[in-house]
Design an enzyme around this catalytic site. Structure first.
Site, PDB file in Angstrom:
ATOM      1  NE  ARG A   1      -5.558 -16.034  21.404  1.00  0.00           N
ATOM      2  CZ  ARG A   1      -4.701 -16.684  22.213  1.00  0.00           C
ATOM      3  NH1 ARG A   1      -4.165 -16.047  23.244  1.00  0.00           N
ATOM      4  NH2 ARG A   1      -4.410 -17.946  21.990  1.00  0.00           N
TER       5      ARG A   1
ATOM      6  CE  LYS B   1     -13.156  -3.321   3.604  1.00  0.00           C
ATOM      7  NZ  LYS B   1     -13.342  -3.244   2.139  1.00  0.00           N
TER       8      LYS B   1
ATOM      9  CD  GLU C   1      -9.678   4.890  -2.718  1.00  0.00           C
ATOM     10  OE1 GLU C   1     -10.929   5.003  -2.651  1.00  0.00           O
ATOM     11  OE2 GLU C   1      -9.109   3.784  -2.798  1.00  0.00           O
TER      12      GLU C   1
ATOM     13  CE  LYS D   1     -13.261   3.463   4.655  1.00  0.00           C
ATOM     14  NZ  LYS D   1     -11.949   3.105   4.080  1.00  0.00           N
TER      15      LYS D   1
ATOM     16  CD  GLU E   1     -16.381  -4.882   1.720  1.00  0.00           C
ATOM     17  OE1 GLU E   1     -15.791  -3.793   1.746  1.00  0.00           O
ATOM     18  OE2 GLU E   1     -15.939  -5.891   1.146  1.00  0.00           O
TER      19      GLU E   1
ATOM     20  NE  ARG F   1     -15.573  -0.853   5.325  1.00  0.00           N
ATOM     21  CZ  ARG F   1     -14.758  -0.803   6.367  1.00  0.00           C
ATOM     22  NH1 ARG F   1     -15.160  -1.211   7.547  1.00  0.00           N
ATOM     23  NH2 ARG F   1     -13.522  -0.345   6.235  1.00  0.00           N
TER      24      ARG F   1
ATOM     25  CG  ASN G   1     -14.585  -2.343  -2.069  1.00  0.00           C
ATOM     26  OD1 ASN G   1     -13.492  -1.897  -1.728  1.00  0.00           O
ATOM     27  ND2 ASN G   1     -15.275  -3.168  -1.316  1.00  0.00           N
TER      28      ASN G   1
ATOM     29  CG  HIS H   1     -11.626  -0.292  -4.768  1.00  0.00           C
ATOM     30  ND1 HIS H   1     -12.244   0.917  -5.053  1.00  0.00           N
ATOM     31  CD2 HIS H   1     -10.745  -0.018  -3.769  1.00  0.00           C
ATOM     32  CE1 HIS H   1     -11.761   1.851  -4.259  1.00  0.00           C
ATOM     33  NE2 HIS H   1     -10.851   1.319  -3.469  1.00  0.00           N
TER      34      HIS H   1
ATOM     35  CG  HIS I   1      -8.239  -4.525  -5.609  1.00  0.00           C
ATOM     36  ND1 HIS I   1      -9.035  -4.973  -4.584  1.00  0.00           N
ATOM     37  CD2 HIS I   1      -7.748  -3.317  -5.197  1.00  0.00           C
ATOM     38  CE1 HIS I   1      -9.036  -4.084  -3.606  1.00  0.00           C
ATOM     39  NE2 HIS I   1      -8.273  -3.074  -3.966  1.00  0.00           N
TER      40      HIS I   1
ATOM     41  CG  HIS J   1      -5.120   1.347  -3.909  1.00  0.00           C
ATOM     42  ND1 HIS J   1      -5.766   0.177  -4.262  1.00  0.00           N
ATOM     43  CD2 HIS J   1      -6.033   2.085  -3.226  1.00  0.00           C
ATOM     44  CE1 HIS J   1      -7.007   0.208  -3.809  1.00  0.00           C
ATOM     45  NE2 HIS J   1      -7.184   1.351  -3.176  1.00  0.00           N
TER      46      HIS J   1
END
Length: 381
Positions: free
Chosen positions: A138, A160, A202, A244, A254, A258, A262, A265, A269, A282
């Site tokens: 956990r 993330k 990026e 960032k 997000e 936030r 993206n 993206h 993606h 990527h």
């Protein structure tokens, strides 16, 4: 109310050794991003981190021959046992099988709740190691040690963590912050040119979404970045991390702001998933995706056509693809509907509302199809 973006270097602290520290301010989970050359072999880099009987370094078979033993030597004085897991390199291995290998090794060495994980590699390793740290017992502490430009300016920062699913990228994961990020610029010396360009995507992203002056700076210094000039790289990494940090500090999970990170993206993606993970890097997907998102911004009446030309020229100079692969529009839409920004089945895109300011907008499928067709080469796969 959104806090103003700090000026360049105002949120960073410089050390005597020439390294810079950018803070991610999340209250009691605050942590530092250390940026600079020579960090790997500086003992102070690894001081003040959580201590435990066991540390586990997760890396891949490309990075391991370059840096694994160096990191083990630095960690040896702090841990009774320093273990490692070496995974195969590539986005296609960011999956359940690799995650299981990490968890299995932790169990095999009887790792406890104080065990510290070290993610040594690019974005795939960082995302996967962070997810393993989030779910093992956990939650155990982990440290990001990014060795690619893309990871140093984006994926290692902000918490993330995820693995991919065949139906969608990063669909299984958790928000889980590291306790430190160590971005040694010297690791970029061994980075292949293609990976360097992927990281530049990026960096370029941060200009149109948050800092128009930074976009101007990137255009002026792109040749220096491609030549791996350390001074240019240091500024680019630092400013990217400052932006960032500003975003994540206000919207860790997000829920709003936030999402602007993206930009490009949603399209990117879809390209990565549609072609099969690993076909495009990527950053290549994001680069092409920014061209499409810029076109969408223009067709929604938010930005002039000249902005699309500007972004296309800059991304071409960065040696990134600006033409999308040919896929049936139904496939594009299917892939883009599996996106974490979507609500109620509506595809939502990050668009540029004015230079240095981004937002989320929906768009009719027909308009999205026109955008994709406008930037797809005839006859291309």
């Amino acid at each position: 109310m959104t806090a103003p973006l700090p000026d360049s270097t105002s949120s960073a602290a410089a050390s005597a050794a020439g390294a810079t520290t950018v803070a991610i301010d999340l209250g009691d989970r605050r942590y530092d991003i250390q940026i600079g050359p020579g960090l790997f072999d500086d003992a102070s880099t690894w001081s003040g981190l959580p201590r435990a009987a066991v540390a586990l370094i997760v890396t891949n078979d490309t990075v391991a021959p370059l840096y694994l033993e160096r990191l083990k030597r630095q960690l040896a004085p702090h841990y009774k046992q320093v273990e490692s897991v070496i995974l195969p390199d590539g986005e296609q291995h960011k999956n359940w099988a690799s995650l299981d290998r990490v968890i299995d090794h932790l169990l095999a060495v009887a790792a406890d709740r104080k065990t510290v994980l070290y993610a040594l590699g690019g974005g795939v390793i960082g995302d996967l190691t962070g997810f393993a740290a989030a779910i093992y017992m956990r939650g155990v502490p982990f440290v990001q040690v990014p060795t690619t430009l893309l990871a140093q300016v984006d994926s290692s920062v902000g918490g993330k963590t995820a693995i991919n699913h065949p139906r969608g990228k990063n669909m299984v994961g958790a928000f889980y912050q590291p306790v430190r990020v160590v971005a040694d610029l010297d690791t970029l010396d061994t980075l292949p040119d293609r990976e360097l360009s992927a990281g530049l995507a990026e960096i370029i992203k941060y200009g149109p979404i948050a800092d128009a002056n930074f976009l101007d700076w990137i255009e002026r210094h792109l040749d220096a970045l491609l030549a791996r000039d350390k001074s240019a790289l240091a500024h680019a990494v630092r400013r990217s991390c400052e932006i960032k940090a500003w975003v994540v500090g206000q919207d860790e999970r997000e829920s709003g702001l936030r999402a602007i990170l993206n930009f490009g993206h949603t399209f990117g993606h879809a390209i990565e998933t549609g072609l099969g993970y690993g076909e495009w890097l990527h950053g290549e997907g994001v680069g092409c995706g920014m061209v499409l998102a810029s076109e969408l911004s223009a067709r929604l009446g938010l930005m002039p056509p000249a902005f699309v030309d500007r972004m296309t020229r800059l991304l071409e100079r960065a040696r990134l693809p600006v033409k999308a692969p040919r896929m049936p529009i139904e496939r594009w839409l299917e892939l883009m509907r599996v996106d974490k920004k979507n609500e109620g089945g509506e595809i939502r895109f990050v668009v540029i509302e004015s230079l240095g300011k981004a937002g989320l907008r929906g768009a009719p499928d027909a308009l999205v199809a026109e955008v994709i067709e406008a930037h797809t080469e005839p006859g291309q796969r």
